[in-house]
Write a protein that holds these residues in place. Structure first.
Motif, PDB file in Angstrom:
ATOM      1  N   ALA A  70       0.831  -1.216   0.000  1.00 18.94           N
ATOM      2  CA  ALA A  70       0.000   0.000   0.000  1.00 18.94           C
ATOM      3  C   ALA A  70       0.861   1.260   0.000  1.00 18.94           C
ATOM      4  CB  ALA A  70      -0.938  -0.008   1.199  1.00 18.94           C
ATOM      5  N   ALA A  71       1.926   1.244   0.802  1.00 22.80           N
ATOM      6  CA  ALA A  71       2.807   2.417   0.866  1.00 22.80           C
ATOM      7  C   ALA A  71       3.522   2.635  -0.465  1.00 22.80           C
ATOM      8  CB  ALA A  71       3.824   2.240   1.992  1.00 22.80           C
ATOM      9  N   LEU A  72       3.950   1.537  -1.092  1.00 21.31           N
ATOM     10  CA  LEU A  72       4.629   1.652  -2.380  1.00 21.31           C
ATOM     11  C   LEU A  72       3.680   2.191  -3.451  1.00 21.31           C
ATOM     12  CD1 LEU A  72       6.716  -1.666  -2.435  1.00 21.31           C
ATOM     13  CD2 LEU A  72       7.512   0.645  -1.912  1.00 21.31           C
ATOM     14  N   ILE A  73       2.436   1.723  -3.425  1.00 20.62           N
ATOM     15  CA  ILE A  73       1.453   2.220  -4.382  1.00 20.62           C
ATOM     16  C   ILE A  73       1.198   3.711  -4.165  1.00 20.62           C
ATOM     17  CG2 ILE A  73      -0.975   2.100  -5.070  1.00 20.62           C
ATOM     18  CD1 ILE A  73      -0.850  -0.916  -4.500  1.00 20.62           C
ATOM     19  N   ARG A  74       1.063   4.094  -2.887  1.00 24.33           N
ATOM     20  CA  ARG A  74       0.771   5.494  -2.552  1.00 24.33           C
ATOM     21  C   ARG A  74       1.899   6.419  -3.038  1.00 24.33           C
ATOM     22  NH1 ARG A  74      -0.803   4.397   2.012  1.00 24.33           N
ATOM     23  NH2 ARG A  74       1.127   4.653   3.193  1.00 24.33           N
ATOM     24  N   HIS A  75       3.133   6.030  -2.721  1.00 22.74           N
ATOM     25  CA  HIS A  75       4.267   6.855  -3.149  1.00 22.74           C
ATOM     26  C   HIS A  75       4.471   6.772  -4.653  1.00 22.74           C
ATOM     27  CE1 HIS A  75       6.144   8.353   0.608  1.00 22.74           C
ATOM     28  NE2 HIS A  75       5.448   7.377   1.153  1.00 22.74           N
ATOM     29  N   GLY A  76       4.172   5.600  -5.219  1.00 23.46           N
ATOM     30  CA  GLY A  76       4.280   5.460  -6.672  1.00 23.46           C
ATOM     31  C   GLY A  76       3.308   6.374  -7.394  1.00 23.46           C
ATOM     32  N   LEU A  77       2.083   6.451  -6.890  1.00 25.92           N
ATOM     33  CA  LEU A  77       1.083   7.348  -7.481  1.00 25.92           C
ATOM     34  C   LEU A  77       1.513   8.803  -7.398  1.00 25.92           C
ATOM     35  CD1 LEU A  77      -2.273   5.776  -6.270  1.00 25.92           C
ATOM     36  CD2 LEU A  77      -1.578   6.121  -8.643  1.00 25.92           C
ATOM     37  N   LYS A  78       2.099   9.149  -6.264  1.00 23.34           N
ATOM     38  CA  LYS A  78       2.562  10.530  -6.084  1.00 23.34           C
ATOM     39  C   LYS A  78       3.654  10.853  -7.109  1.00 23.34           C
ATOM     40  CE  LYS A  78       3.070  11.891  -1.882  1.00 23.34           C
ATOM     41  NZ  LYS A  78       3.590  12.081  -0.505  1.00 23.34           N
ATOM     42  N   ARG A  79       4.556   9.889  -7.323  1.00 24.50           N
ATOM     43  CA  ARG A  79       5.655  10.084  -8.297  1.00 24.50           C
ATOM     44  C   ARG A  79       5.101  10.162  -9.724  1.00 24.50           C
ATOM     45  NH1 ARG A  79       8.793  10.842 -11.642  1.00 24.50           N
ATOM     46  NH2 ARG A  79      10.959  10.196 -11.857  1.00 24.50           N
ATOM     47  N   LEU A  80       4.131   9.324 -10.041  1.00 30.37           N
ATOM     48  CA  LEU A  80       3.588   9.294 -11.396  1.00 30.37           C
ATOM     49  C   LEU A  80       2.767  10.535 -11.726  1.00 30.37           C
ATOM     50  CD1 LEU A  80       2.507   5.544 -11.440  1.00 30.37           C
ATOM     51  CD2 LEU A  80       4.233   6.557 -12.937  1.00 30.37           C
ATOM     52  N   SER A  81       2.166  11.137 -10.720  1.00 26.57           N
ATOM     53  CA  SER A  81       1.313  12.301 -10.949  1.00 26.57           C
ATOM     54  C   SER A  81       2.074  13.611 -10.851  1.00 26.57           C
ATOM     55  CB  SER A  81       0.153  12.319  -9.952  1.00 26.57           C
ATOM     56  OG  SER A  81       0.643  12.396  -8.618  1.00 26.57           O
ATOM     57  N   SER A  82       3.363  13.522 -10.512  1.00 25.49           N
ATOM     58  CA  SER A  82       4.152  14.757 -10.362  1.00 25.49           C
ATOM     59  C   SER A  82       4.629  15.288 -11.700  1.00 25.49           C
ATOM     60  CB  SER A  82       5.344  14.495  -9.452  1.00 25.49           C
ATOM     61  OG  SER A  82       6.221  13.538 -10.024  1.00 25.49           O
TER      62      SER A  82
END
Length: 202
Positions: free
Chosen positions: A190-202
């Motif tokens: 879950a944490a990896l997905i959350r941070h991954g989404l943040k990176r992808l949307s930046s």
């Protein structure tokens, strides 16, 4: 239009190979990486071809794979990138490494190519960031996967989840790798997905 040539290597120059196809010698311009991978003169070779036609000439560009040819075409869609610069980039970066560099916003990696300065590298990364998934289904070549540090098992689940959301695999791989680097190998899916989404949307 010529899309593929299969014949015998006749000879090589610094940026081209002459491919003998049933007695006709085709001059095919290639990246240094493709030229190094070709067999010696007298042996069979096959190249994916991009044909460029102008009023005064027809020029053939050869590639080890259809994916490399697709990258060649995509790169030239960026202002300031012509055929010479596109070949130079592909000579320095395998397609998988190039996809990963763009996904991570790694302008420095792209700028290692001859003829590519910091501004052009930044433009390439910015303009192609959302287009890499269209190439070869967005898969990462084995040579890149082999050179990428092993990720924990939960990272595979995070990658799968983000790909299912519609993101391209190269971008997702870069985002999840960054998340693992930041949070550590013990981070949960879950944490990896959350941070991954943040990176992808930046």
């Amino acid at each position: 239009m010529i899309g593929k040539l299969k014949g015998t290597v006749d000879s090589q120059g610094t940026d081209f190979v002459i491919l003998d196809v049933h007695g006709v010698g085709y001059i095919v311009y290639c990246s240094t990486r493709t030229l190094r991978a070709l067999p010696p003169p007298g042996e069979a070779a096959s190249l994916a071809i991009d044909t460029q036609m102008r009023e005064d000439m027809i020029r053939l560009y050869g590639f080890a794979s259809d994916q490399e040819r697709d990258w060649f075409r995509l790169l030239q869609g960026v202002q300031g990138v012509g055929s010479k610069v596109a070949l130079a980039i592909l000579g320095v970066l395998p397609t998988g490494d190039l996809a990963l560099a763009i996904a991570r916003g790694d302008k420095t990696a792209v700028a290692r190519s001859p003829g590519v300065g910091p501004k052009l590298a930044a433009r390439i990364v910015a303009e192609l960031k959302d287009k890499t998934a269209t190439l070869g289904g967005g898969e990462m070549p084995g040579e890149v996967l082999a050179s990428t540090p092993a990720l924990p098992l939960q990272a595979d689940d995070a990658v799968a989840a983000l790909v299912n959301l519609g993101y391209g695999r190269p971008q997702v791989m870069g985002a999840v790798a960054d998340a693992v680097s930041l949070l550590g190998d013990e981070a949960g899916t879950a944490a990896l997905i959350r941070h991954g989404l943040k990176r992808l949307s930046s």
